[in-house]
Design a protein around this motif. Structure first.
Motif, PDB file in Angstrom:
ATOM      1  N   LEU A 298      -1.511   0.498  -1.313  1.00  0.00           N
ATOM      2  CA  LEU A 298      -0.219   0.474  -2.009  1.00  0.00           C
ATOM      3  C   LEU A 298       0.268  -0.954  -2.264  1.00  0.00           C
ATOM      4  CD1 LEU A 298       1.525   3.455  -0.248  1.00  0.00           C
ATOM      5  CD2 LEU A 298       0.831   3.335  -2.640  1.00  0.00           C
TER       6      LEU A 298
ATOM      7  N   ARG B 272      -1.736  -3.238  -3.018  1.00  0.00           N
ATOM      8  CA  ARG B 272      -2.801  -3.775  -3.883  1.00  0.00           C
ATOM      9  C   ARG B 272      -3.489  -4.962  -3.209  1.00  0.00           C
ATOM     10  NH1 ARG B 272      -2.269  -1.688  -9.169  1.00  0.00           N
ATOM     11  NH2 ARG B 272      -0.400  -0.437  -9.340  1.00  0.00           N
TER      12      ARG B 272
ATOM     13  N   PHE C  53       6.848  -1.252  -0.200  1.00  0.00           N
ATOM     14  CA  PHE C  53       7.446  -0.694  -1.412  1.00  0.00           C
ATOM     15  C   PHE C  53       8.073  -1.777  -2.281  1.00  0.00           C
ATOM     16  CE2 PHE C  53      10.818   1.285  -3.913  1.00  0.00           C
ATOM     17  CZ  PHE C  53      10.049   2.203  -4.597  1.00  0.00           C
TER      18      PHE C  53
ATOM     19  N   MET D 200      -3.911   9.805  -1.398  1.00  0.00           N
ATOM     20  CA  MET D 200      -2.853   9.578  -2.384  1.00  0.00           C
ATOM     21  C   MET D 200      -2.981  10.510  -3.584  1.00  0.00           C
ATOM     22  SD  MET D 200      -2.603   5.482  -1.924  1.00  0.00           S
ATOM     23  CE  MET D 200      -2.000   5.129  -3.535  1.00  0.00           C
TER      24      MET D 200
ATOM     25  N   ARG E 121      -0.821  13.790  -3.692  1.00  0.00           N
ATOM     26  CA  ARG E 121       0.592  13.724  -4.105  1.00  0.00           C
ATOM     27  C   ARG E 121       1.542  14.283  -3.043  1.00  0.00           C
ATOM     28  NH1 ARG E 121       0.087  11.781  -8.819  1.00  0.00           N
ATOM     29  NH2 ARG E 121       2.278  11.857  -9.386  1.00  0.00           N
TER      30      ARG E 121
ATOM     31  N   PHE F  82       5.073  10.141   2.101  1.00  0.00           N
ATOM     32  CA  PHE F  82       4.377   9.028   2.745  1.00  0.00           C
ATOM     33  C   PHE F  82       3.713   9.424   4.079  1.00  0.00           C
ATOM     34  CE2 PHE F  82       3.758   4.909   4.707  1.00  0.00           C
ATOM     35  CZ  PHE F  82       3.335   4.143   3.639  1.00  0.00           C
TER      36      PHE F  82
ATOM     37  N   ILE G 104       7.023   0.360 -10.331  1.00  0.00           N
ATOM     38  CA  ILE G 104       6.403   0.716  -9.057  1.00  0.00           C
ATOM     39  C   ILE G 104       5.087   1.448  -9.311  1.00  0.00           C
ATOM     40  CG2 ILE G 104       8.469   0.759  -7.645  1.00  0.00           C
ATOM     41  CD1 ILE G 104       8.635   3.727  -8.086  1.00  0.00           C
ATOM     42  N   ASP G 105       4.232   1.429  -8.303  1.00  0.00           N
ATOM     43  CA  ASP G 105       2.935   2.096  -8.396  1.00  0.00           C
ATOM     44  C   ASP G 105       3.148   3.590  -8.661  1.00  0.00           C
ATOM     45  OD1 ASP G 105       0.509   3.383  -7.741  1.00  0.00           O
ATOM     46  OD2 ASP G 105      -0.060   1.647  -6.522  1.00  0.00           O
ATOM     47  N   ALA G 106       2.513   4.088  -9.707  1.00  0.00           N
ATOM     48  CA  ALA G 106       2.709   5.492 -10.102  1.00  0.00           C
ATOM     49  C   ALA G 106       2.267   6.463  -9.003  1.00  0.00           C
ATOM     50  CB  ALA G 106       1.948   5.777 -11.379  1.00  0.00           C
ATOM     51  N   ASN G 107       1.469   5.982  -8.051  1.00  0.00           N
ATOM     52  CA  ASN G 107       0.989   6.870  -6.973  1.00  0.00           C
ATOM     53  C   ASN G 107       1.755   6.669  -5.675  1.00  0.00           C
ATOM     54  OD1 ASN G 107      -1.176   8.240  -8.300  1.00  0.00           O
ATOM     55  ND2 ASN G 107      -2.278   6.300  -8.285  1.00  0.00           N
ATOM     56  N   PHE G 108       2.826   5.874  -5.712  1.00  0.00           N
ATOM     57  CA  PHE G 108       3.501   5.572  -4.439  1.00  0.00           C
ATOM     58  C   PHE G 108       4.086   6.852  -3.827  1.00  0.00           C
ATOM     59  CE2 PHE G 108       5.797   3.681  -1.131  1.00  0.00           C
ATOM     60  CZ  PHE G 108       5.302   2.404  -0.988  1.00  0.00           C
TER      61      PHE G 108
END
Lengths: 267, 261
Positions: free
Chosen positions: A33, A35, A157, A208, A211, A214, B83-87
């Motif tokens: 997340l 990256r 985030f 991930m 879907r 968290f 934001i990351d589309a998969n967050f």
């Protein structure tokens, strides 16, 4: 399953493997997340310098790997402070570590066989020292993530907002990179330096795709990683295959299945 | 409303030797809604970052005088929606992060904190979407979620950097209604950065027009049509163009007057 547990080496491999799987996959969700997945690859290559030093000078190579990875973490941090872009900082450390490792290996006369187990993993040959090290460091990493969970979530985030709201973002980033370094070191015996990123990245990305929220994404990544390690270890035990490669191939298979399933759901 | 909240005294700032802000002095008061406008590169975002403490001025002082001097600011960055589309996070997860600085490292969210999160989510009209993934929301809903995150710590100043970027016209209208309602309900001051001069004139108590230095700092009702036109021109053209245009117009008018004699 019963057969592999009948052997001491099988019990050690499963115990260490499950713990490494849990640690890698938990950290992996944050890294993907953020990256920053390739930081684990970079640190894995940096560890080669420490392992080669251990083989050459006769100390336990994993201790050398720990020292090299910590030096790598602080090196990446220092380069970032000098405004070198993050990916370039990783590439510089990656090259320096690998080059030093190759030079040290060339200076050692009888290192090649031992080094192969570090490059590609050999968990079925894992000793008690490796198990205790994996248990101690793995628990330390998981406990730190548990204690700093909300802070790591916020920084992952939106680091800018986290900084504005008063969280010590730079220190948290440093702690997180150190945790990544430790995780890389304890994964070396399981999958080897060259495949260390796969166990960090693949279960996280697979989870991930489901879907979920968290916390459930973390649990799904843990389950996928543990399943990959258990199935991979059993397959390598029964069919006499390389353990690291088999584990990674199983995780890639699970990723492909989840991806195909998620595409079908989207239609 | 007239109690001072934040003061900037002679603030200058440079990035790598290039001056972005020059001797900026301004004051924000409790409860007011202030618009900040200026062309691209005018230093608006830099000014906000100095206010919230992400940057330190090269010269001058930024002083937070509200609530016994403690910095209490909610911030919505112009990049918040990237934001990351998969967050994998829900609206509630994201709004909760607005409290993490307040409860401190290693602190845990208590029952009252969870109620505060709930009430912020409801205040922005997302009560039914608390458990929805943030990436599943529309642009306008996501913007509301980020406003709730900025609001949840009950700040005395809410800073919103180009919050209507990517929001359609009806969403923009809804946004300004929401900000006015929240300002009345919570009494916090709001600083709003926007390129939309018309919207700022309509919805703010005061407009600060910036181009490396403060050019105007006035109530919308006090703005002459000339100043308003100048602001609009500055948004579309570089400073030199506006000055050349003004000079040309003066010459033309002088010529016309001479011809008339």
């Amino acid at each position: 399953m019963i057969d592999i547990l009948a052997y001491g080496f099988g019990q050690r491999a499963l115990l260490a493997g499950v713990l490494v799987a849990l640690t890698c996959s938990t950290l992996g969700v944050f890294l993907v997340l953020k990256r920053q997945s390739l930081i684990s690859d970079g640190l894995g290559h940096v560890s080669l310098a420490g392992i080669a030093a251990g083989v050459l000078f006769g100390f336990y190579p994993i201790y050398g790997a720990i020292a090299a990875v910590f030096a790598g973490v602080f090196g990446i941090n220092a380069l970032r402070k000098l405004r070198i872009p993050g990916d370039a900082a990783i590439a510089i450390l990656f090259s320096a570590g690998l080059a030093l490792g190759v030079v040290l290996i060339s200076a050692s006369k009888y290192a090649s066989a031992d080094l192969l187990s570090y490059l590609f993993g050999a968990i079925l040959g894992i000793g008690y020292t490796d198990v205790y090290l994996a248990l101690g460091l793995g628990f330390a990493v998981m406990a730190t993530i548990y204690v700093l969970f909300k802070e790591l979530f916020a920084v992952t985030f939106d680091p800018e907002f986290a900084r504005v709201s008063g969280l010590p973002v730079e220190r948290l980033e440093l702690v997180f990179t150190l945790l990544t370094g430790i995780t890389v070191v304890i994964s070396i015996k399981l999958v080897g330096i060259l495949l260390v990123t796969s166990l960090i990245v693949i279960p996280a990305v697979s989870a991930m795709l489901l879907r979920l929220d968290f916390k459930n994404t973390l649990l799904a990544a843990n389950a996928i990683a543990v399943l990959s390690v258990v199935i991979g270890l059993m397959a390598s035990f029964y069919y006499d295959l390389a353990s690291g490669g088999t584990i990674v191939l199983v995780s890639v298979g699970i990723f492909a299945a989840v991806l195909a399933n998620s595409r079908i759901w989207q239609r | 409303m007239n109690e001072p909240l934040l003061k900037l005294n002679g603030v200058s700032f440079s990035y790598d030797g290039k001056q972005v802000l020059r001797n900026v002095s301004l004051e924000l008061k409790c409860g007011e809604i202030v618009g900040l406008a200026g062309p691209n590169g005018a230093g608006k975002t830099t000014l906000l970052k100095l206010m919230i403490g992400l940057l330190r001025p090269d010269r001058g002082r930024v002083e937070f005088t509200g609530r016994a001097g403690a910095r209490s600011i909610g911030y919505l960055s112009q990049h918040a929606q990237r934001i990351d589309a998969n967050f994998p996070a829900t609206v509630r997860d994201i709004v909760s992060t607005g409290l993490y600085g307040k409860i401190g490292v290693l602190g845990r969210l208590g029952a009252s904190d969870k109620d505060t999160v709930e009430s912020a989510v409801r205040a922005v009209g997302l009560g039914r979407l608390g458990e929805e993934r943030i990436t599943e929301l529309s642009g306008g809903q996501m913007q509301r979620a980020f406003i709730a995150r900025a609001l949840v710590s009950n700040p005395s100043l809410l800073i919103l950097d180009e919050p209507t970027t990517g929001v359609d016209l009806s969403g923009e209208e809804e946004f300004y209604k929401l900000i006015t309602r929240l300002n009345k309900r919570y009494g916090m001051a709001v600083m709003l950065v926007s390129h939309d001069i018309y919207a700022l004139v309509e919805h703010t108590d005061r407009i600060i027009f910036l181009n490396k230095e403060v050019l105007y700092d006035e109530k919308p009702s006090g703005l002459s049509s000339g100043k308003l036109l100048k602001m609009l021109f500055y948004h579309k053209h570089p400073k030199g163009t506006v000055e050349r245009l003004e000079k040309g117009m003066r010459l033309k008018m002088a010529g016309a007057q001479e011809g008339g004699k």
